[in-house]
Scaffold this active site. Structure first.
Site, PDB file in Angstrom:
ATOM      1  N   TRP A  47       0.803  -1.233   0.000  1.00 36.81           N
ATOM      2  CA  TRP A  47       0.000   0.000   0.000  1.00 36.81           C
ATOM      3  C   TRP A  47       0.837   1.286   0.000  1.00 36.81           C
ATOM      4  O   TRP A  47       1.827   1.397   0.730  1.00 36.81           O
ATOM      5  CB  TRP A  47      -0.898   0.014   1.243  1.00 36.81           C
ATOM      6  CG  TRP A  47      -1.587   1.329   1.422  1.00 36.81           C
ATOM      7  CD1 TRP A  47      -1.154   2.383   2.177  1.00 36.81           C
ATOM      8  CD2 TRP A  47      -2.809   1.741   0.815  1.00 36.81           C
ATOM      9  NE1 TRP A  47      -2.047   3.422   2.073  1.00 36.81           N
ATOM     10  CE2 TRP A  47      -3.074   3.053   1.241  1.00 36.81           C
ATOM     11  CE3 TRP A  47      -3.717   1.125  -0.062  1.00 36.81           C
ATOM     12  CZ2 TRP A  47      -4.198   3.768   0.842  1.00 36.81           C
ATOM     13  CZ3 TRP A  47      -4.833   1.833  -0.462  1.00 36.81           C
ATOM     14  CH2 TRP A  47      -5.076   3.136  -0.009  1.00 36.81           C
ATOM     15  N   ASN A  49      -0.088   5.764   0.039  1.00 34.92           N
ATOM     16  CA  ASN A  49      -0.935   6.930  -0.241  1.00 34.92           C
ATOM     17  C   ASN A  49      -0.076   8.190  -0.327  1.00 34.92           C
ATOM     18  O   ASN A  49       0.843   8.217  -1.176  1.00 34.92           O
ATOM     19  CB  ASN A  49      -2.184   7.030   0.648  1.00 34.92           C
ATOM     20  CG  ASN A  49      -2.002   7.043   2.140  1.00 34.92           C
ATOM     21  OD1 ASN A  49      -1.593   6.058   2.722  1.00 34.92           O
ATOM     22  ND2 ASN A  49      -2.325   8.134   2.799  1.00 34.92           N
ATOM     23  N   ASP A  50      -0.324   9.221   0.439  1.00 35.98           N
ATOM     24  CA  ASP A  50       0.259  10.551   0.199  1.00 35.98           C
ATOM     25  C   ASP A  50       1.779  10.576  -0.026  1.00 35.98           C
ATOM     26  O   ASP A  50       2.514   9.858   0.647  1.00 35.98           O
ATOM     27  CB  ASP A  50       0.049  11.454   1.421  1.00 35.98           C
ATOM     28  CG  ASP A  50      -1.350  11.427   1.975  1.00 35.98           C
ATOM     29  OD1 ASP A  50      -2.223  10.782   1.397  1.00 35.98           O
ATOM     30  OD2 ASP A  50      -1.560  12.077   3.023  1.00 35.98           O
ATOM     31  N   PHE A 106       2.075   9.409  10.215  1.00 37.21           N
ATOM     32  CA  PHE A 106       1.213  10.000   9.186  1.00 37.21           C
ATOM     33  C   PHE A 106       1.991  11.030   8.369  1.00 37.21           C
ATOM     34  O   PHE A 106       3.193  11.227   8.549  1.00 37.21           O
ATOM     35  CB  PHE A 106      -0.007  10.648   9.853  1.00 37.21           C
ATOM     36  CG  PHE A 106      -1.183   9.714  10.024  1.00 37.21           C
ATOM     37  CD1 PHE A 106      -1.040   8.333  10.009  1.00 37.21           C
ATOM     38  CD2 PHE A 106      -2.480  10.225  10.217  1.00 37.21           C
ATOM     39  CE1 PHE A 106      -2.138   7.484  10.164  1.00 37.21           C
ATOM     40  CE2 PHE A 106      -3.584   9.394  10.371  1.00 37.21           C
ATOM     41  CZ  PHE A 106      -3.414   8.029  10.346  1.00 37.21           C
ATOM     42  N   SER A 107       1.273  11.760   7.513  1.00 37.29           N
ATOM     43  CA  SER A 107       1.934  12.642   6.550  1.00 37.29           C
ATOM     44  C   SER A 107       2.658  13.808   7.197  1.00 37.29           C
ATOM     45  O   SER A 107       2.337  14.242   8.302  1.00 37.29           O
ATOM     46  CB  SER A 107       0.902  13.180   5.566  1.00 37.29           C
ATOM     47  OG  SER A 107       0.537  12.127   4.710  1.00 37.29           O
ATOM     48  N   ARG A 180      -3.216  17.464  11.920  1.00 41.64           N
ATOM     49  CA  ARG A 180      -2.146  16.691  11.268  1.00 41.64           C
ATOM     50  C   ARG A 180      -1.553  17.329  10.015  1.00 41.64           C
ATOM     51  O   ARG A 180      -1.972  18.356   9.545  1.00 41.64           O
ATOM     52  CB  ARG A 180      -2.678  15.307  10.915  1.00 41.64           C
ATOM     53  CG  ARG A 180      -3.890  15.291   9.996  1.00 41.64           C
ATOM     54  CD  ARG A 180      -4.234  13.834   9.660  1.00 41.64           C
ATOM     55  NE  ARG A 180      -5.409  13.721   8.815  1.00 41.64           N
ATOM     56  CZ  ARG A 180      -6.635  13.506   9.264  1.00 41.64           C
ATOM     57  NH1 ARG A 180      -6.852  13.396  10.558  1.00 41.64           N
ATOM     58  NH2 ARG A 180      -7.644  13.410   8.424  1.00 41.64           N
ATOM     59  N   ASP A 181      -0.577  16.605   9.478  1.00 41.36           N
ATOM     60  CA  ASP A 181       0.068  16.852   8.181  1.00 41.36           C
ATOM     61  C   ASP A 181       0.884  18.146   8.166  1.00 41.36           C
ATOM     62  O   ASP A 181       0.670  19.032   7.317  1.00 41.36           O
ATOM     63  CB  ASP A 181      -0.969  16.855   7.046  1.00 41.36           C
ATOM     64  CG  ASP A 181      -1.838  15.610   7.042  1.00 41.36           C
ATOM     65  OD1 ASP A 181      -1.416  14.602   7.630  1.00 41.36           O
ATOM     66  OD2 ASP A 181      -2.945  15.639   6.456  1.00 41.36           O
ATOM     67  N   GLU A 230      -6.890  18.451   4.928  1.00 32.42           N
ATOM     68  CA  GLU A 230      -5.678  17.654   5.107  1.00 32.42           C
ATOM     69  C   GLU A 230      -4.537  18.248   4.278  1.00 32.42           C
ATOM     70  O   GLU A 230      -4.753  19.036   3.352  1.00 32.42           O
ATOM     71  CB  GLU A 230      -5.917  16.204   4.647  1.00 32.42           C
ATOM     72  CG  GLU A 230      -7.078  15.525   5.358  1.00 32.42           C
ATOM     73  CD  GLU A 230      -7.270  14.057   4.980  1.00 32.42           C
ATOM     74  OE1 GLU A 230      -7.415  13.244   5.895  1.00 32.42           O
ATOM     75  OE2 GLU A 230      -7.293  13.721   3.779  1.00 32.42           O
TER      76      GLU A 230
END
Ligand code: FRU
Length: 493
Positions: A47, A49-50, A106-107, A180-181, A230
């Site tokens: 997997w 994603n970002d 996370f990002s 976040r991010d 986000e």
């Protein structure tokens, strides 16, 4: 003895043959599977994603990414890692940052701390610093509100090894679920962090990347609020007339103009504390369904001076169920972001990087309105007449996509594009307003499972994924001049 030596040779030869065929089977299954993009970045397996932590340092463009190495669906997030010298060819590196007792990773972003303001390197060897969100799954499960915090890690060996800061988290949670991010930039004499906080962007400042002070929140009443905010990104750009403006990218999910995930942007001014805009119109970076969570590289040398962007080429509506097995999802082509002025307003345009031209293997002029595609990997340059038009790209089995202009809108229809039954929403027709834009040129990039459409070099963009069972092989044009160009492209792996 002779028998023994013969046996030994046969044994060695057999093993050699096995391992090389395993290797080639492995390579084949990893990069040549059906739908595996041939010139877009994908993780070796599982997997993704970002995009995260993109930073240029000593001749290398780093690309980190949200990654779950144990499954092809989203889960405990790590930062996967790759580097490139040209933003086209990528070398996969080991996972850079793994979850720990504070949570999943996370990002976030990465910067070169040139003055060693953090003290995490030395004056002679200043560090690269990654700033990311810790997502504590236990707190999330218990439905607490404070389970996302910001942490940092640093590297003093060109991003090969990352050490987590022992004082993590550097920014605790004030009791807001979506917090976040972090995207960090250097501005004059301090670090600025843009953070997505539920339905607003909060700005923080710091002199050392370790202690952060809240400065302001940006939350205009008229923005798009169909989902959670986000992955912000804040950066200055100069218009062709020499004016400096600040651009704020904000990804939102759901609530995009064509359903699910998309990125809105704001153009305005930033004074080191707060972002202001005079605009009051929602603007989207890409009207396709599949360009999400994109941000820009930091530390690009002044001699280059471009604002370089990459996005995640999927949509949370179906990202977990697209019909790929060994890996899930790709990045968009790398793009250059620019600002133009239009009737007193500002428009962000995104165009494929010049480096992408390196992919061209051969170029053919195509006359007429129906022709063979010749290559599964292709760049098409097409010139519409001034009225409505229709462009069909398909194969002999009836699989096709249709891109049309009707009046003041363009639409993209992938309902017959190939495999679509994994998600009902995948067959929706996507549409974009032209707002009076005259279309002079279309530039399309076709890979095994994506189409990126750039109108007038990026004044309007649609990025779309598709899963044809057989490669598209035919182009049909209505309402176009007959002087198209087809560049057959080469793969990068
Ligand atoms: C955006 C996002 C981020 C988050 C990450 C988790 O796609 O939801 O907000 O940090 O993905 O993987």
């Amino acid at each position: 003895m002779k028998n023994y030596i013969q046996f030994l040779f046969a044994f060695l030869a057999f093993n050699l043959a096995c391992s090389s065929s395993e290797e080639s089977a492995d390579k084949e299954s990893r990069f040549d599977e059906p739908f595996r993009p041939q010139y877009h970045f994908t993780p070796p397996s599982q997997w993704m994603n970002d995009p995260n932590g993109m930073v240029y340092y000593e001749g290398e463009y780093h690309l980190f990414y949200q990654h779950y190495p144990d499954s092809n669906v989203w889960g405990p997030m790590h930062w996967g890692h790759a580097v490139s010298e040209d933003l086209i060819h990528w070398e996969h590196l080991p996972i850079a940052i793994e979850p720990d007792s504070l949570g999943w990773i996370f990002s976030g972003s990465a910067v070169f701390d040139a003055e060693n303001s953090s003290g995490l390197g030395t004056a002679e060897n200043p560090p690269l610093v990654a700033i990311y969100t810790y997502h504590d799954p236990v707190g999330a499960e218990a439905e607490r509100d404070d389970f996302q915090t910001q942490g940092i890690a640093y590297s003093t060996d060109k991003g090969r090894n990352w050490i987590k800061y022992e004082g993590n988290p550097v920014l605790g949670n004030p009791g807001i679920r979506d917090f976040r991010d972090p995207k960090v930039i250097w501005m004059e004499d301090k670090w600025i962090m843009s953070l997505a906080v539920k339905d607003r962007i909060s700005f923080y400042s710091s002199s050392n990347l370790l202690d952060w002070k809240h400065e302001s929140d940006f939350q205009p009443a008229w923005a798009a609020y169909g989902g959670v905010w986000e992955c912000p990104d804040l950066f200055p750009l100069t218009t062709p007339s020499g004016e400096e403006k600040w651009v704020l990218l904000v990804s939102i999910n759901p609530g995009g103009p064509n359903g699910g995930s998309a990125t809105q942007y704001f153009v305005g001014d930033f004074d080191g504390k707060a972002f202001f805009t005079e605009s009051s119109e929602v603007k989207w970076l890409d009207y396709g369904a599949d360009n999400y969570a994109g941000v820009t590289w930091s530390n690009i040398p002044d001699e280059d001076g471009r604002r370089l962007f990459i996005g995640w080429m999927s949509n949370w509506t179906y990202a977990n169920v697209v019909p790929t097995e060994n890996w899930r999802s790709a990045k968009t082509l790398p793009r250059e972001i620019n600002l133009i002025e239009q009737e007193g307003d500002y428009l962000v345009i995104s165009s494929p990087l010049k480096e992408v031209e390196k992919l061209r293997e051969s170029s053919i002029k195509k006359e007429g309105i129906e022709w063979e595609l010749d290559s599964e990997l292709a760049e098409l340059i097409l010139f519409p007449d001034q009225g409505d038009f229709s462009l069909e790209i398909g194969n002999a089995d009836g699989e096709k996509v249709v891109f049309e202009k009707k009046g003041d809108r363009v639409t993209f229809d992938r309902s017959k594009s190939g495999i679509t039954d994994f998600s009902e929403a995948f067959s929706d027709i996507h549409s974009a307003p032209l707002n009076g834009l005259e279309i002079d040129e279309l530039r399309l990039f076709l890979d095994r499972s994506s189409i990126e459409i750039f109108i007038n070099d990026g004044e309007l963009v649609m990025t779309e994924i598709v899963f044809p069972e057989f490669p598209y092989s035919q182009v049909k044009l209505t309402g176009f001049k007959g002087n198209s160009t087809l560049h057959a492209l080469r793969g990068i792996w």
